[in-house]
Design an enzyme around this catalytic site. Structure first.
Site, PDB file in Angstrom:
ATOM      1  N   CYS A  78      -4.895  41.599  68.331  1.00  0.00           N
ATOM      2  CA  CYS A  78      -6.035  42.153  69.075  1.00  0.00           C
ATOM      3  C   CYS A  78      -6.799  41.161  69.954  1.00  0.00           C
ATOM      4  O   CYS A  78      -6.929  41.378  71.152  1.00  0.00           O
ATOM      5  CB  CYS A  78      -7.051  42.775  68.130  1.00  0.00           C
ATOM      6  SG  CYS A  78      -6.358  43.902  66.952  1.00  0.00           S
ATOM      7  N   HIS A 132     -12.778  41.940  71.830  1.00  0.00           N
ATOM      8  CA  HIS A 132     -12.669  41.636  70.415  1.00  0.00           C
ATOM      9  C   HIS A 132     -14.020  41.109  69.955  1.00  0.00           C
ATOM     10  O   HIS A 132     -14.536  40.157  70.527  1.00  0.00           O
ATOM     11  CB  HIS A 132     -11.577  40.613  70.130  1.00  0.00           C
ATOM     12  CG  HIS A 132     -11.248  40.579  68.677  1.00  0.00           C
ATOM     13  ND1 HIS A 132     -10.397  41.480  68.093  1.00  0.00           N
ATOM     14  CD2 HIS A 132     -11.715  39.800  67.679  1.00  0.00           C
ATOM     15  CE1 HIS A 132     -10.333  41.250  66.799  1.00  0.00           C
ATOM     16  NE2 HIS A 132     -11.123  40.231  66.521  1.00  0.00           N
TER      17      HIS A 132
END
Ligand SMILES: *[C@@H]1O[C@H](CO)[C@@H](O)[C@H](O)[C@H]1NC(C)=O
Ligand SMILES: *[C@@H]1O[C@H](CO)[C@@H](O)[C@H](O)[C@H]1NC(C)=O
Ligand SMILES: *[C@@H]1O[C@H](CO)[C@@H](O)[C@H](O)[C@H]1NC(C)=O
Ligand SMILES: *[C@@H]1O[C@H](CO)[C@@H](O)[C@H](O)[C@H]1NC(C)=O
Ligand SMILES: *[C@@H]1O[C@H](CO)[C@@H](O)[C@H](O)[C@H]1NC(C)=O
Ligand SMILES: *[C@@H]1O[C@H](CO)[C@@H](O)[C@H](O)[C@H]1NC(C)=O
Length: 584
Positions: A78, A132
């Site tokens: 991610c 993120h």
């Protein structure tokens, strides 16, 4: 009166920095809805495949869009993937391979996609998981640089590690497989439900604001869904759409004997869940028992259907407010996920299963060519798979037809599709071009001091060619995609999946061409950020024509020596040598 409004705005404008667009000038600017799903691979109905995945809302969007069959991420985890696509640069430039640094302070003051839209007069908002969170975005999701207002995070996300899955003895567990009664959860909700509610409210507010004034400031709304990321905490009613008896194991559920150990990811994240712990899987190569593999697959599909529904609600609302014909929509996964292929579950790898993602791009007036104009509310009605299953034809039957040879089909059937290579780093220049903003040019080598440039390519020419049916007329498109994954050692160890920067000493660079996947694991210096191409730890070569599942690594075979050498040279030259070019 109207003239007066413009005039008075012009006066204000002269006090603003030059690059802030006048709202009244942007009357015809398209809005953007940017939808990212966490860990979503192309197990999506419109992508076809062996099993009828139930995603009526993405499919509906795709029927007015171009869906990309060969879209790849730059690193299959991610944080690095998001920083990469949001800045339009690759991990070797963002210097982010883990979660431990913020690019502005660590690599360079790189402009992001939302920042560029904001600087050009857009109202730009983030909800759910887009950047993120944490150190990678300076604990602010890069606010205020990237967003007009503080990003929204659903309050219930804080329970993601709370034991909340009902289990034996009436106790609650931290399970991987966790269908649940939403009403029983703290606050009676789940993160993606909250994100959807917020998105709907925000769009309503935007619409009201526009109606009450005569200037329309375009918007860029980024919606980040947490599912189908683990743990699979999803509303239990979605489970029955996928009877266990209909679910099969992956077609290649065994560890390929010639796969180098450095390519293996140890599934550390799923091993931490109570239900997986109870399986007593051996470390590091233990196999998830078959019956549990089926349950993981079931929960992954059900979680996907659940977020498809949530996205459907946002799209339906956008449409109801009258924005369907002036909003560009992109929907995609931040990277893939293994569902038992190669005996693996999780991401953290360089294979098709983890680097390939679904990507659907809707551009009003372009990708909906050939479809009937629809009144507000009719283009993207919310399709509820729980109540409409017959109407939606989602009773598991045969897989949808998908012809590998056909690049595109008529939009009235299932939308356009493209087999051209695209990478998520391409989103920045592509969205800029589609919205009529300045398109970042290709970054120079060592672009750390250049704030506005990209290591991707605008794929607007592909969208245009596909939608106009003139594929391949004007140019040679990219002939390869590039991804990478770091490791701390040749043999698996507990931090193999997510090594900290300081411990990275091997980098796996992978190149996906139309015929091959070639990967080289080479020495890496995490202080100088330099690969040592002379220190080769392992090579992998998969001949995709005959081995699309990447089971048979032929890199060590004598007959492929020349091919390995050729691909190795191309891999070292990197993405710059695979850029699109005009045809002579
Ligand atoms: C980085 O870019 C932002 C946004 O353009 C700007 O406000 C800031 O001053 C820049 N920082 C540095 C250190 O150049
Ligand atoms: C990141 O956050 C720290 C701590 O709040 C702050 O000192 C620093 O200036 C921030 N970086 C940028 C580029 O804004
Ligand atoms: C929408 O507007 C109302 C009234 O101004 C405000 O209370 C609410 O916070 C806004 N919601 C969002 C998501 O912006
Ligand atoms: C918007 O325009 C209409 C007609 O041109 C005018 O009557 C109205 O006052 C304007 N509203 C605002 C908020 O400027
Ligand atoms: C796992 O190990 C525990 C403790 O040794 C044992 O009680 C349990 O039955 C084992 N579970 C399986 C699925 O083998
Ligand atoms: C892509 O095409 C360019 C130009 O024809 C060529 O130089 C390059 O080697 C090709 N790369 C790959 C990976 O095939």
């Amino acid at each position: 009166m109207y003239k007066f409004v413009i005039l008075s705005l012009c006066v204000v404008h002269s006090f603003l920095p030059q690059n802030i667009a006048l709202a009244s000038e942007s009357d015809k600017r398209m809005n953007v809805l940017f939808v990212v799903f966490d860990d979503l691979r192309p197990t999506v109905g419109c992508y076809g495949g062996e099993y009828p995945y139930i995603t009526p809302n993405i499919d509906q969007l795709a029927s007015f869009s171009v869906r990309f069959n060969k879209a790849y991420v730059q690193q299959a985890v991610c944080g690095p993937s998001r920083t990469s696509f949001l800045t339009g640069r690759r991990p070797d430039t963002t210097k982010l391979y883990d979660f431990g640094s913020y690019w502005r302070d660590f690599a360079g003051n790189f402009t992001t996609i939302p920042q560029h839209f904001k600087d050009n007069g857009y109202f730009v908002a983030s909800m759910g998981k887009v950047m993120h969170p944490g150190i990678a975005s300076n604990n602010t999701d890069d606010y205020p640089y990237s967003w007009s207002q503080p990003p929204y995070h659903p309050s219930s996300q804080k329970y993601h590690w709370t034991p909340s899955c009902p289990g034996p003895g009436g106790n609650h567990y931290r399970n991987l497989v966790c269908p649940l009664d939403v009403k029983s959860q703290p606050g009676g909700t789940l993160p993606d439900i909250q994100t959807t509610e917020y998105a709907i409210e925000l769009l309503t507010n935007i619409s009201k604001k526009q109606q009450s004034s005569n200037t329309t400031q375009p918007f860029f709304v980024a919606v980040g869904f947490h599912k189908p990321h683990i743990s699979y905490r999803y509303p239990e009613e979605f489970q029955k759409l996928y009877p266990l008896s209909t679910i099969k194991l992956a077609a290649n559920p065994d560890l390929p004997p010639k796969m180098p150990h450095v390519a293996w990811e140890t599934m550390m994240m799923i091993r931490k869940r109570d239900d997986v712990k109870a399986l007593n899987m051996s470390y590091p190569f233990g196999r998830v028992p078959d019956d549990f593999q089926l349950k993981i697959r079931q929960s992954y599909y059900a979680s996907t259907t659940y977020v498809d529904s949530e996205m459907g609600k946002v799209l339906a609302h956008l449409d109801k407010l009258g924005y369907a014909d002036d909003t560009i929509i992109v929907a995609f996964g931040d990277h893939g996920w293994s569902l038992g292929e190669h005996q693996e579950f999780e991401k953290y790898q360089n294979f098709e299963t983890t680097t390939r993602v679904p990507l659907v791009v809707y551009v009003p007036g372009l990708t909906d060519k050939g479809t009937k104009p629809m009144p507000p509310g009719k283009k993207f009605p919310f399709l509820n798979p729980l109540t409409n299953s017959e109407k939606l034809n989602i009773v598991p039957t045969k897989p949808r037809p998908y012809n590998q040879e056909t690049d595109y089909v008529h939009p009235q059937k299932s939308g356009f599709q493209s087999n051209d290579f695209v990478e998520l780093v391409d989103l920045f220049p592509t969205l800029s071009e589609l919205a009529g903003l300045k398109v970042p040019s290709t970054c120079p080598e060592m672009p750390f001091k250049v704030d506005f440039c990209t290591e991707g390519s605008s794929f607007v020419p592909v969208l245009e060619n596909v939608a106009k049916g003139k594929y391949g007329m004007r140019f040679m498109w990219k002939n390869a995609t590039f991804s990478q994954y770091p490791r701390p050692s040749d043999e698996p160890r507990p931090d193999s999946d997510l090594p900290n920067l300081a411990d990275i000493c091997i980098m796996g660079y992978t190149m996906r061409t139309h015929k091959y996947r070639y990967t080289e694991w080479v020495g890496f210096d995490p202080v100088e950020f330099k690969a040592d191409w002379f220190e080769v730890h392992a090579r992998e070569l998969y001949i995709l024509e005959t081995d699309s599942l990447e089971d048979n690594n032929v890199a060590g075979e004598i007959e492929y020596i020349a091919l390995v050498e050729e691909l190795s040279e191309k891999l070292k030259l990197g993405w710059r040598s695979a850029l699109p070019s005009l045809k002579k």
